[in-house]
Design an enzyme around this catalytic site. Structure first.
Site, PDB file in Angstrom:
ATOM      1  N   ARG A 100      40.940  25.536  -2.920  1.00  0.00           N
ATOM      2  CA  ARG A 100      41.539  24.991  -1.907  1.00  0.00           C
ATOM      3  C   ARG A 100      41.847  26.101  -0.853  1.00  0.00           C
ATOM      4  O   ARG A 100      42.957  26.845  -1.033  1.00  0.00           O
ATOM      5  CB  ARG A 100      42.887  24.252  -2.313  1.00  0.00           C
ATOM      6  CG  ARG A 100      42.465  22.903  -2.806  1.00  0.00           C
ATOM      7  CD  ARG A 100      43.680  22.314  -3.495  1.00  0.00           C
ATOM      8  NE  ARG A 100      44.208  22.985  -4.579  1.00  0.00           N
ATOM      9  CZ  ARG A 100      45.198  22.394  -5.245  1.00  0.00           C
ATOM     10  NH1 ARG A 100      46.038  21.524  -4.728  1.00  0.00           N
ATOM     11  NH2 ARG A 100      45.669  23.277  -6.199  1.00  0.00           N
TER      12      ARG A 100
ATOM     13  N   ASN B  14      43.469  32.520 -14.971  1.00  0.00           N
ATOM     14  CA  ASN B  14      44.417  31.560 -14.808  1.00  0.00           C
ATOM     15  C   ASN B  14      43.758  30.262 -14.551  1.00  0.00           C
ATOM     16  O   ASN B  14      44.327  29.137 -15.107  1.00  0.00           O
ATOM     17  CB  ASN B  14      45.645  32.031 -14.016  1.00  0.00           C
ATOM     18  CG  ASN B  14      46.512  30.811 -13.634  1.00  0.00           C
ATOM     19  OD1 ASN B  14      47.227  30.490 -14.432  1.00  0.00           O
ATOM     20  ND2 ASN B  14      46.301  30.097 -12.337  1.00  0.00           N
TER      21      ASN B  14
ATOM     22  N   SER C 222      47.229  28.477 -23.950  1.00  0.00           N
ATOM     23  CA  SER C 222      48.123  27.283 -23.919  1.00  0.00           C
ATOM     24  C   SER C 222      48.634  27.187 -25.446  1.00  0.00           C
ATOM     25  O   SER C 222      47.882  27.429 -26.437  1.00  0.00           O
ATOM     26  CB  SER C 222      47.622  25.946 -23.583  1.00  0.00           C
ATOM     27  OG  SER C 222      48.398  24.843 -23.847  1.00  0.00           O
TER      28      SER C 222
ATOM     29  N   TYR D 278      40.577  19.293 -24.212  1.00  0.00           N
ATOM     30  CA  TYR D 278      41.315  20.068 -23.703  1.00  0.00           C
ATOM     31  C   TYR D 278      41.848  21.224 -24.803  1.00  0.00           C
ATOM     32  O   TYR D 278      41.714  22.484 -24.601  1.00  0.00           O
ATOM     33  CB  TYR D 278      42.643  19.845 -22.936  1.00  0.00           C
ATOM     34  CG  TYR D 278      43.665  20.610 -22.407  1.00  0.00           C
ATOM     35  CD1 TYR D 278      43.100  21.342 -21.169  1.00  0.00           C
ATOM     36  CD2 TYR D 278      44.928  20.856 -22.834  1.00  0.00           C
ATOM     37  CE1 TYR D 278      44.050  22.348 -20.518  1.00  0.00           C
ATOM     38  CE2 TYR D 278      45.617  21.814 -22.347  1.00  0.00           C
ATOM     39  CZ  TYR D 278      45.140  22.674 -21.146  1.00  0.00           C
ATOM     40  OH  TYR D 278      45.942  23.492 -20.792  1.00  0.00           O
TER      41      TYR D 278
HETATM   42  P1  NDP Z   1      47.925  23.796 -11.427  1.00  0.00           P
HETATM   43  O1  NDP Z   1      47.070  22.620 -11.564  1.00  0.00           O
HETATM   44  O2  NDP Z   1      49.584  23.821 -10.664  1.00  0.00           O
HETATM   45  O3  NDP Z   1      46.980  24.872 -11.119  1.00  0.00           O
HETATM   46  C1  NDP Z   1      45.738  25.180 -11.648  1.00  0.00           C
HETATM   47  C2  NDP Z   1      45.090  26.140 -10.712  1.00  0.00           C
HETATM   48  O4  NDP Z   1      43.735  26.357 -11.145  1.00  0.00           O
HETATM   49  C3  NDP Z   1      45.001  25.747  -9.302  1.00  0.00           C
HETATM   50  O5  NDP Z   1      45.242  26.947  -8.480  1.00  0.00           O
HETATM   51  C4  NDP Z   1      43.598  25.377  -9.129  1.00  0.00           C
HETATM   52  O6  NDP Z   1      43.308  25.553  -7.681  1.00  0.00           O
HETATM   53  C5  NDP Z   1      42.856  26.157 -10.015  1.00  0.00           C
HETATM   54  N1  NDP Z   1      41.567  25.645 -10.187  1.00  0.00           N
HETATM   55  C6  NDP Z   1      41.339  24.514 -10.950  1.00  0.00           C
HETATM   56  N2  NDP Z   1      39.845  24.506 -11.037  1.00  0.00           N
HETATM   57  C7  NDP Z   1      39.449  25.603 -10.379  1.00  0.00           C
HETATM   58  C8  NDP Z   1      38.180  26.162 -10.274  1.00  0.00           C
HETATM   59  N3  NDP Z   1      37.149  25.375 -10.738  1.00  0.00           N
HETATM   60  N4  NDP Z   1      37.879  27.150  -9.722  1.00  0.00           N
HETATM   61  C9  NDP Z   1      38.835  27.984  -9.207  1.00  0.00           C
HETATM   62  N5  NDP Z   1      40.351  27.566  -9.443  1.00  0.00           N
HETATM   63  C10 NDP Z   1      40.394  26.335 -10.106  1.00  0.00           C
HETATM   64  O7  NDP Z   1      48.350  23.947 -13.054  1.00  0.00           O
HETATM   65  P2  NDP Z   1      48.981  25.189 -13.694  1.00  0.00           P
HETATM   66  O8  NDP Z   1      49.374  26.428 -13.099  1.00  0.00           O
HETATM   67  O9  NDP Z   1      49.857  24.765 -14.711  1.00  0.00           O
HETATM   68  O10 NDP Z   1      47.848  25.665 -14.676  1.00  0.00           O
HETATM   69  C11 NDP Z   1      47.341  27.024 -14.782  1.00  0.00           C
HETATM   70  C12 NDP Z   1      46.770  27.309 -16.015  1.00  0.00           C
HETATM   71  O11 NDP Z   1      47.871  27.442 -16.843  1.00  0.00           O
HETATM   72  C13 NDP Z   1      45.690  26.473 -16.618  1.00  0.00           C
HETATM   73  O12 NDP Z   1      44.789  27.314 -17.008  1.00  0.00           O
HETATM   74  C14 NDP Z   1      46.385  25.701 -17.578  1.00  0.00           C
HETATM   75  O13 NDP Z   1      45.650  25.044 -18.634  1.00  0.00           O
HETATM   76  C15 NDP Z   1      47.530  26.613 -18.134  1.00  0.00           C
HETATM   77  N6  NDP Z   1      48.370  25.893 -18.856  1.00  0.00           N
HETATM   78  C16 NDP Z   1      49.597  25.216 -18.054  1.00  0.00           C
HETATM   79  C17 NDP Z   1      50.387  24.322 -18.791  1.00  0.00           C
HETATM   80  C18 NDP Z   1      51.430  23.562 -17.957  1.00  0.00           C
HETATM   81  O14 NDP Z   1      52.069  22.645 -18.719  1.00  0.00           O
HETATM   82  N7  NDP Z   1      51.334  23.464 -16.840  1.00  0.00           N
HETATM   83  C19 NDP Z   1      50.727  24.955 -20.130  1.00  0.00           C
HETATM   84  C20 NDP Z   1      49.844  25.696 -20.805  1.00  0.00           C
HETATM   85  C21 NDP Z   1      48.808  26.312 -20.134  1.00  0.00           C
HETATM   86  P3  NDP Z   1      42.209  24.654  -6.728  1.00  0.00           P
HETATM   87  O15 NDP Z   1      42.464  23.301  -7.097  1.00  0.00           O
HETATM   88  O16 NDP Z   1      42.761  24.948  -5.233  1.00  0.00           O
HETATM   89  O17 NDP Z   1      40.844  25.344  -7.088  1.00  0.00           O
HETATM   90  C1  8X3 Z   2      49.186  22.337 -21.158  1.00  0.00           C
HETATM   91  C2  8X3 Z   2      50.341  22.104 -22.112  1.00  0.00           C
HETATM   92  O1  8X3 Z   2      50.674  20.312 -23.765  1.00  0.00           O
HETATM   93  O2  8X3 Z   2      50.341  19.636 -21.580  1.00  0.00           O
HETATM   94  O3  8X3 Z   2      48.710  23.597 -21.624  1.00  0.00           O
HETATM   95  O4  8X3 Z   2      48.530  20.236 -23.482  1.00  0.00           O
HETATM   96  S1  8X3 Z   2      50.119  20.730 -22.777  1.00  0.00           S
END
Ligand code: NDP
Ligand code: 8X3
Length: 256
Positions: free
Chosen positions: A39, A91, A144, A157
């Site tokens: 984005r 990330n 995660s 996932y």
């Molecule tokens: P968000 O949805 O807030 O952020 C995810 C980010 O990933 C966004 O910036 C999105 O940007 C980017 N993204 C997704 N797909 C793509 C792509 N194809 N290419 C480039 N960028 C991409 O979620 P989180 O910050 O929570 O997630 C970040 C990481 O943390 C992930 O790997 C998630 O699995 C992991 N995680 C999250 C947890 C939670 O509970 N929130 C717990 C454990 C792990 P855009 O859409 O602009 O591309």
């Molecule tokens: C994200 C945490 O528990 O929603 O990785 O899968 S959970």
């Protein structure tokens, strides 16, 4: 001691959540930043917020980590400009859907596997050779708790995050003989856009995930990532699990 200042840090998925918090945190520590996500508007807002406030150099690019050619082009442009990242934060990632495996949508499966596994591989393959050539670098993969333990309907996932753990272990083995570090951070529940994305934009349903307890914030996770990146060169955190105090395992949460 600040060992982050002056490092060039590439963050994928920097447009929201954990990635955006890392960008803010690393900018505050004086790192130079390369921010990738899909984005453009979000990246530009973040750049506008960070740019004037800090003296760090900052570049943003629309890069979909699933698009190997685009990843290679963006990485080659960095390297050609002499900007090999010192730190790569892998990330970018998502969950898409929450269904029993026999009722799941294969389009959701493709989205998760292509982003969380193949996307991470695309970026690592494009950046890590340059770190190896320079004999300097640190890769931090965001896994995660879902990569340690399955939960009902987590299936694909879970599989991607178990896979990230295998890739982190494999990367560490493969860079043996170099000073390069590979770390993984495995958060539990973090309130970001994650659940809204998982539930295909259903904000009300997303909110219920974090009801009745205090989840982690993206800043909590960014603090932990900053701690890992700031450690001296001879110290490597292989895998760090961070959960809200109310979360006892991947699916047991003390809710009031
Ligand atoms: P968000 O949805 O807030 O952020 C995810 C980010 O990933 C966004 O910036 C999105 O940007 C980017 N993204 C997704 N797909 C793509 C792509 N194809 N290419 C480039 N960028 C991409 O979620 P989180 O910050 O929570 O997630 C970040 C990481 O943390 C992930 O790997 C998630 O699995 C992991 N995680 C999250 C947890 C939670 O509970 N929130 C717990 C454990 C792990 P855009 O859409 O602009 O591309
Ligand atoms: C994200 C945490 O528990 O929603 O990785 O899968 S959970």
């Amino acid at each position: 001691m600040n060992r982050i200042k002056g490092k060039l840090i590439l963050i994928t998925g920097a447009s929201s959540g954990i990635g955006a918090s890392c960008a803010r945190r690393f900018a505050a520590e004086g790192a130079d930043l390369v921010l990738w996500a899909r984005r453009a508007d979000r990246l530009e807002l973040l750049a506008a917020e960070l740019g004037p406030a800090s003296r760090v150099s900052l570049s943003v690019a629309v890069v979909d980590v699933r698009d190997r050619a685009a990843v290679n082009r963006a990485a080659e442009a960095l390297v050609a400009a002499g900007h090999v990242p010192d730190v790569l934060i892998n990330n970018a990632g998502l969950a898409s859907g929450l269904s029993k495996i026999h009722e799941g949508d294969p389009e959701d499966w493709d989205r998760m596997i292509d982003t969380n596994l193949k996307g991470l591989l695309n970026v690592t393959r494009a950046v890590l050779p340059h770190m190896v050539a320079r004999r300097r670098g640190h890769v931090v993969n965001i896994g995660s708790t879902a990569g340690h333990q399955t939960y009902p309907m987590g299936n694909v996932y879970n599989a991607t995050k178990f896979g990230v753990r295998a890739l982190t272990e494999g990367m560490n083995l493969d860079v043996a003989g170099t000073p390069i570090r590979v770390s993984e951070v495995d958060p539990g529940f973090v309130e970001t856009e994650f659940s809204e994305v998982r539930f295909h934009g259903d904000r009300e349903r997303a909110k219920t995930v974090y009801q009745g307890f205090q989840p982690l914030t993206a800043d909590d996770v960014a603090d932990t990532i900053a701690y890992i990146v700031n450690l001296p060169e001879h110290v490597n955190i292989l895998d760090l699990i961070i959960v809200p105090t109310a979360q006892r395992n991947v699916y047991v949460v003390d809710r009031t």
